[in-house]
Design an enzyme around this catalytic site. Structure first.
Site, mmCIF file in Angstrom:
data_model
loop_
_atom_site.group_PDB
_atom_site.id
_atom_site.type_symbol
_atom_site.label_atom_id
_atom_site.label_comp_id
_atom_site.label_asym_id
_atom_site.label_seq_id
_atom_site.Cartn_x
_atom_site.Cartn_y
_atom_site.Cartn_z
ATOM 1 N N LYS A 162 0.855 -1.186 0.000
ATOM 2 C CA LYS A 162 0.000 0.000 0.000
ATOM 3 C C LYS A 162 0.883 1.225 0.000
ATOM 4 C CE LYS A 162 -3.472 0.397 -0.217
ATOM 5 N NZ LYS A 162 -4.653 0.663 -0.957
ATOM 6 N N ASN A 178 -9.256 -0.620 -8.165
ATOM 7 C CA ASN A 178 -10.478 -0.829 -7.382
ATOM 8 C C ASN A 178 -11.076 0.552 -7.070
ATOM 9 O OD1 ASN A 178 -8.054 -1.130 -5.244
ATOM 10 N ND2 ASN A 178 -9.758 -0.077 -4.260
ATOM 11 N N HIS A 212 -9.482 -7.133 -4.383
ATOM 12 C CA HIS A 212 -8.780 -6.400 -3.333
ATOM 13 C C HIS A 212 -9.632 -6.523 -2.066
ATOM 14 C CE1 HIS A 212 -10.785 -2.514 -2.254
ATOM 15 N NE2 HIS A 212 -11.636 -3.064 -3.089
#
Ligand code: GKR
Ligand code: MG
Length: 443
Positions: free
Chosen positions: A217, A293, A344
Site C-alpha cells: 500500500k 479498485n 482487493h
C-alpha cells in the site's frame, strides 16, 4: 424440470461490531484502533443460520437496518435470490433523497447505489450460506461449481506505526470523545516506515502465511521511497510478483515516471492516478498493466474504462459490486474484453474471507492472487478462523460457506461497538491527532 430448493427466511439480524485494527498508513491517513463492520445473520424455517459480512459505517448500518425486515417471510430459491436482493437494494436506494456522489475515497466515487449494493451483498451471501446448509451444498456449487481447489492470496504490506498513538488521555473516537489508552489494540509487528521495514514485514508474512506475492500500500511517502521499497522486495524475493497501490495519489507525469522505473519489476500498478481519463493516459505511456479498485467499481463505469483501455485488471470487491453473482457477471464481462480480474480487500473478518474464497473458486480467469487484510486482524467472529497454507486457502466443500458463528465473539465485538464512540472509518481524523496539519498527499 426439477424445482429448485427453496428456503423461507424467518428472522434476520444485523449486528454492528468494532474489530481491532493496527495503525496502517495510507493516502487517507492511518487506520483507527477499531474498524466498524456488520455481521448479518439470516435464520430460515429449516432452522439454519446463514452468515454475511460487510462494511459497518453508519450509512451501511442504516441501509442494512432498512433492508433486513424486507427479507423476513420471503421464500427464495437460488434462481430468485439475486433478483430479490437486487430489488431490495434498488427500492432502498430509490427511497433515498441523497443520490449525490461523494468523490474520492479509497473505493472510488461513493453513491447511495454502491452503498446499497455493498449492503445487499451481505444479505445475498448469508442467504447463499443458508441455502447451502439446507441443501448440503457448498456455496461454490450453488454458484455453478468451483474450477480450482484453492485460492491464492497475496501478502498485503502496509507502511505502519508500531502502535496507535496515545495522547496521554486516550485516542479520539467520533466527536472527540476518548478511547482509554489501555484499551488500544497492540501487536508485535513493529513499525514499517522505510524499505527495510517493508521487507521485514514481508519476511514475516512469508514465514507465517507462506504468501508468494506482495502488494504494498503506497501513497504514504514520496514516490521515490515507495519505488525503493518495491525494488527492495523484488531483490529480497526474486521471482515473486510485487504490486504497488498508492490509491490514486500521483499525477499522470509521476505515474509515468514510477511506471518507467518499475516496468520490468512490478506485476502491475494499482490505481497510480485518479479517474478513468488519467488512468487511460498513464496506460498509453507504459507497458506495465494498470489495476483498479477505484475507477471501475460498478457496471456503469465499465464501458468508458474498457473503451479507453484505462485498466488491464479490475479488482473486484464482492461487497461493493453487489454480491457473489454480480462478481461472476463482472468476471464474464472482463473475460469478454480481455481484461484481467482479481480481488482487493478492506479490513474484514472470516465471513467475508469465506465468501471471497467461494466466489474466487468459480472464476476461471482469476490469474492474480487476491489480497486480504486478514493477517492484520487478531480476532474473528467464526469459530475456526482460516489458516493460509503456502499463501492459499483451500476451497471447502462443506455446506454453505463452511464457517460457524462464534456467538460469544460476536457479542463481545458488538459490546465494544456499544461501548466505544467509533461509528465510521476516518483515517484522516486519526492521523491528525499526531499531525494536526496533515492533508491528503498528492505527488
Ligand atoms: O485498508 O487502508 C486500507 C486500504 O487502502 C483499503 O481501504 C483499500 O480499499 O485495500 C484497498 C485498496 O486496494 O485500495
Ligand atoms: Mg487498491
Amino acid at each position: 424440470m426439477r424445482s429448485q430448493p427453496m428456503t423461507k427466511i424467518t428472522e434476520v439480524r444485523v449486528t454492528p461490531i468494532l474489530i481491532s485494527d493496527p495503525p496502517l498508513l495510507n493516502i487517507q491517513g492511518v487506520h483507527q484502533p477499531y474498524a466498524p463492520r456488520l455481521i448479518i445473520e439470516v435464520e430460515t424455517a429449516a432452522g439454519v443460520l446463514g452468515l454475511g459480512e460487510t462494511y459497518g459505517d453508519t450509512d451501511f448500518l442504516n441501509l442494512a437496518n432498512e433492508f433486513a425486515p424486507r427479507l423476513v417471510g420471503s421464500s427464495l430459491s437460488v434462481n430468485d435470490l439475486e433478483s430479490t436482493v437486487r430489488q431490495c437494494a434498488e427500492q432502498i436506494e430509490l427511497s433515498r433523497i441523497d443520490t449525490g456522489v461523494r468523490a474520492g475515497g479509497l473505493r472510488g466515487a461513493r453513491t447511495i447505489a454502491k452503498t446499497a449494493r455493498s449492503v445487499a451483498s451481505a444479505f445475498e451471501v448469508a442467504i447463499y450460506d443458508a441455502l447451502g446448509q439446507e441443501t448440503g451444498l457448498p456455496v461454490h456449487a450453488l454458484l455453478g461449481g468451483k474450477v480450482r481447489d484453492s485460492v491464492e492470496f497475496s501478502a498485503y504490506l502496509f507502511y505502519r506505526w508500531a502502535e496507535h498513538p496515545s495522547t496521554g488521555s486516550g485516542s479520539s473516537g467520533e466527536g472527540g470523545s476518548e478511547i482509554p489508552d489501555e484499551g488500544l489494540p497492540k501487536d508485535d509487528w513493529g513499525a514499517a516506515l522505510d524499505p527495510e521495514g517493508v521487507v521485514a514485514q514481508a519476511r514475516r508474512m512469508v514465514r507465517d502465511y507462506g504468501f508468494g506475492s506482495f502488494k504494498l500500500k503506497g501513497g504514504v511517502f514520496e514516490p521515490a521511497q515507495e519505488v525503493a521499497a518495491v525494488k527492495a522486495l523484488a531483490e529480497a524475493f526474486p521471482g515473486h510478483p510485487v504490486r504497488l497501490d498508492p490509491n490514486g495519489a500521483w499525477s499522470v507525469a509521476t505515474s509515468l515516471r514510477v511506471a518507467a522505473e518499475l516496468e520490468s519489476i512490478a506485476e502491475y500498478l494499482e490505481d497510480p492516478t485518479t479517474g478513468t481519463e488519467q488512468m487511460a493516459e498513464v496506460a498509453r505511456g507504459t507497458s506495465l498493466p494498470l489495476a483498479t479498485n477505484m475507477c471501475v467499481t460498478s457496471f456503469e463505469e465499465i464501458p468508458h474504462a474498457f473503451a479507453t483501455d484505462a485498466v488491464q485488471v479490475v479488482l473486484s470487491d464482492h461487497h461493493y459490486w453487489g454480491g457473489l453473482r454480480a462478481t461472476q457477471e463482472l468476471a464474464a464481462i472482463c473475460r469478454t474484453f480481455g481484461v484481467g480480474l482479481s480481488m482487493h480487500s478492506n479490513t474484514h473478518l472470516g465471513v467475508s474471507l469465506a465468501a471471497m474464497t467461494q466466489v474466487a473458486a468459480t472464476i476461471p480467469t482469476l490469474r492474480y492472487a487476491c489480497d486480504t487484510h486478514r493477517p492484520w486482524q487478531t480476532e474473528d467472529v467464526i469459530t475456526e478462523p482460516h489458516t493460509f497454507v503456502d499463501g492459499r486457502l483451500p476451497v471447502t466443500d462443506a455446506p454453505g460457506l463452511g464457517v460457524e458463528l462464534d456467538h460469544d465473539q460476536l457479542h463481545r465485538l458488538h459490546q465494544r461497538w456499544l461501548d466505544l464512540p467509533i461509528r465510521d472509518r476516518d483515517d484522516a481524523a486519526a492521523i491528525r491527532r499526531v499531525h494536526p496539519n496533515w492533508t491528503e498527499p498528492r505527488w
